[in-house]
Write a protein that holds these residues in place. Sequence first.
Motif, PDB file in Angstrom:
ATOM      1  N   GLU A   1       0.839  -1.200   0.000  1.00  6.34           N
ATOM      2  CA  GLU A   1       0.000   0.000   0.000  1.00  6.34           C
ATOM      3  C   GLU A   1       0.880   1.258   0.000  1.00  6.34           C
ATOM      4  O   GLU A   1       0.603   2.237  -0.701  1.00  6.34           O
ATOM      5  CB  GLU A   1      -0.922  -0.014   1.231  1.00  6.34           C
TER       6      GLU A   1
ATOM      7  N   CYS B   1       3.833   1.447  -1.262  1.00  4.46           N
ATOM      8  CA  CYS B   1       4.410   1.568  -2.610  1.00  4.46           C
ATOM      9  C   CYS B   1       3.398   2.179  -3.576  1.00  4.46           C
ATOM     10  O   CYS B   1       3.773   2.942  -4.469  1.00  4.46           O
ATOM     11  CB  CYS B   1       4.842   0.200  -3.123  1.00  4.46           C
ATOM     12  N   LYS B   2       2.141   1.831  -3.384  1.00  4.77           N
ATOM     13  CA  LYS B   2       1.113   2.389  -4.285  1.00  4.77           C
ATOM     14  C   LYS B   2       1.012   3.902  -4.086  1.00  4.77           C
ATOM     15  O   LYS B   2       0.837   4.649  -5.050  1.00  4.77           O
ATOM     16  CB  LYS B   2      -0.239   1.710  -4.031  1.00  4.77           C
TER      17      LYS B   2
ATOM     18  N   GLY C   1       2.275   4.809  -7.470  1.00  7.93           N
ATOM     19  CA  GLY C   1       1.069   4.597  -8.274  1.00  7.93           C
ATOM     20  C   GLY C   1       1.137   3.278  -9.012  1.00  7.93           C
ATOM     21  O   GLY C   1       1.471   2.238  -8.423  1.00  7.93           O
ATOM     22  N   ASP C   2       0.893   3.294 -10.355  1.00  9.02           N
ATOM     23  CA  ASP C   2       0.840   2.017 -11.074  1.00  9.02           C
ATOM     24  C   ASP C   2       2.226   1.397 -11.308  1.00  9.02           C
ATOM     25  O   ASP C   2       2.337   0.320 -11.877  1.00  9.02           O
ATOM     26  CB  ASP C   2       0.024   2.148 -12.378  1.00  9.02           C
ATOM     27  N   GLN C   3       3.289   2.071 -10.852  1.00 13.22           N
ATOM     28  CA  GLN C   3       4.632   1.457 -10.963  1.00 13.22           C
ATOM     29  C   GLN C   3       5.027   0.737  -9.661  1.00 13.22           C
ATOM     30  O   GLN C   3       6.186   0.329  -9.492  1.00 13.22           O
ATOM     31  CB  GLN C   3       5.670   2.528 -11.238  1.00 13.22           C
ATOM     32  N   ALA C   4       4.070   0.616  -8.731  1.00 14.34           N
ATOM     33  CA  ALA C   4       4.387   0.094  -7.392  1.00 14.34           C
ATOM     34  C   ALA C   4       5.096  -1.264  -7.446  1.00 14.34           C
ATOM     35  O   ALA C   4       6.142  -1.466  -6.823  1.00 14.34           O
ATOM     36  CB  ALA C   4       3.115   0.002  -6.563  1.00 14.34           C
ATOM     37  N   GLU C   5       4.534  -2.166  -8.226  1.00 16.75           N
ATOM     38  CA  GLU C   5       5.082  -3.521  -8.249  1.00 16.75           C
ATOM     39  C   GLU C   5       6.497  -3.532  -8.846  1.00 16.75           C
ATOM     40  O   GLU C   5       7.406  -4.184  -8.324  1.00 16.75           O
ATOM     41  CB  GLU C   5       4.147  -4.426  -9.045  1.00 16.75           C
ATOM     42  N   GLU C   6       6.652  -2.781  -9.917  1.00 17.33           N
ATOM     43  CA  GLU C   6       7.960  -2.681 -10.585  1.00 17.33           C
ATOM     44  C   GLU C   6       9.033  -2.176  -9.607  1.00 17.33           C
ATOM     45  O   GLU C   6      10.140  -2.706  -9.508  1.00 17.33           O
ATOM     46  CB  GLU C   6       7.793  -1.691 -11.740  1.00 17.33           C
TER      47      GLU C   6
END
Length: 532
Positions: free
Chosen positions: A514, A516-517, A521-526
């Motif tokens: 959370e 990282c999000k 944002g949408d690059q959190a996982e990367e």
Amino acid sequence: MKLRETNLKKLSESVFDVLIIGGGINGAVSAAALSGKGVKTALIDKNDFASLTSQESSNLAWGGIKYLETFEFALVRKLCKCRNHLIKNYPSTVKEIRFFTTVAKGFRFHPLLIWMGTWLYWVIGGFYTAKPKYLFKKTIQNEEKVINTENVTGGFEYSDAYLHDNDARFVFNFIRSALTSGCVGVNYVEALHSERDPAGIWVTRAKNVISGEQYTIRSKTLINAAGPHADQFNKITKQPTQHHLALSKGIHLMVNQITKNKRVLTFFASDGRLFFVIPMGTRTCIGTTDTVVDLPTKDVTNEDREFVLNNANNLLNLDPPLQKSDIIAERCGVRPLVVEGEQSTDADWMQLSRKHAVEVNYQENYLTIFGGKLTDCLNVGDEVSQIIKKMNVAVPFPGYKWYGEPDEATRERFFHSARLGNLDDYTSSDSSEKLSSRLWRRYGATAFTLLEQIQENPDQAEVLIKGTEYIRCELLEATHREMVTKLEDFLRRRSKIALIEQKETIKHSAGLMEACKILFGDQAEERMNEYF
Ligand SMILES: Cc1cc2nc3c(=O)[nH]c(=O)nc-3n(C[C@H](O)[C@H](O)[C@H](O)COP(=O)(O)OP(=O)(O)OC[C@H]3O[C@@H](n4cnc5c(N)ncnc54)[C@H](O)[C@@H]3O)c2cc1C
């Protein structure tokens, strides 16, 4: 648009008065001083701000007591004055701390003699701190059970200061203050090449190391604040200099808290040099080493680790003894030491000066900052501003005080508002420290905004990454105003999470995704995958 993208765009749009290469402490204070005084300034760092030497120090603002041994009284006086000035201007960030020092039997000086040295140190330091004290072996045994006194003859206690929120955060706050004053600062942008055009403007080719995009940055003057890379950058810009650098590697190991007493335990290690056991919240930082190296490196070798662990195990009563598996995090940096003129780097290592040198080429409006210490940083900012003025750059507000925490009245107003808003009732974090003190120390006047956010929505005071003390509104602040580009920037430098928790623990912390999000944002996982 995010701050970094906005600033990247601005890099090529106009001619700056000054471009600073490097965002360690020397670049950061130069940027804060110059932009605060109204100079049109840009700063780039090929990595994150403070990610090289300035994040690997012992976190101390100290007057250099050890230089009394080499009779460098002027240096000690200067460093003590810098330390006092920092304590005065950063009352919640740079704090006096006692150094509880023990001396082993047969050491090259008797403890009484060194104790007399601490009085001299106290006098040179203008009586600014608490008085030194002699420690009998019995007192050491009573006051600090963790010290192995078997081979100890006596000791002494004196004061210096430490950086409460660690070095990298201290440096970032200068970058933040520069950004607030209009400096165009960007991390992860490398200066590849700089030369003067026929009109005398410095033209720097720079690369965004994340996207690969290149920029041309134009500036009237150029500051080389590349730390251990300063010589290398001077080769690129074809600047012959009187000064050069010698590099000395130093490591620290982070382990679980060794003593609850908030003081630095100081010893002389097996190589005769000072060895510190430094409190860092719920952890302890132990070091350091001093090894000649040819290149800036972040590699901690087995030999380094063993040196620190063996000394700690010999000097302390630890049951069980410290082992490699107890290491929570490692810190490794190279000290950029100044070598002057013909002086050989093979000279006695201790004779190489630890003070900074600023070398100026007025014909080409170019300057290099060599060496120095975090302790000395306010002097560097002032010195650089004066030199830039002599290069005929307009300095609209020469008397502007560019450093220091907000004044006492603002501080009182913040703590009053915090009391009215019951801020300290939010005790969800593991920290024993009050939330109001923590926010004030880290964010200064911006703490008012965070307080307002919590008052509007109490969820903002929730600790997001479990086991840490960082709350939701701090992550928002990091996202919008702290140029967090990679996860490491937040975990290791804007916060000190990566120093107090093992990587595996962080990886499995509830709330990390959370966080990282919010940050990416949408690059959190990367960004998560990149870090782990
Ligand atoms: C083990 C150890 C303990 C220490 N303890 C203390 C202490 O307790 N107290 C104290 O006062 N001092 C201490 N010091 C000294 C202090 O940490 C350093 O002197 C100081 O951090 C150096 O800062 P700097 O800005 O010159 O260099 P750095 O922090 O190394 O910054 C240089 C920056 O330049 C950037 N850069 C380089 N080349 C380029 C390029 N081509 N383009 C863009 N960017 C570039 C790098 O990425 C880097 O971020 C210690 C040092 C060490 C190693």
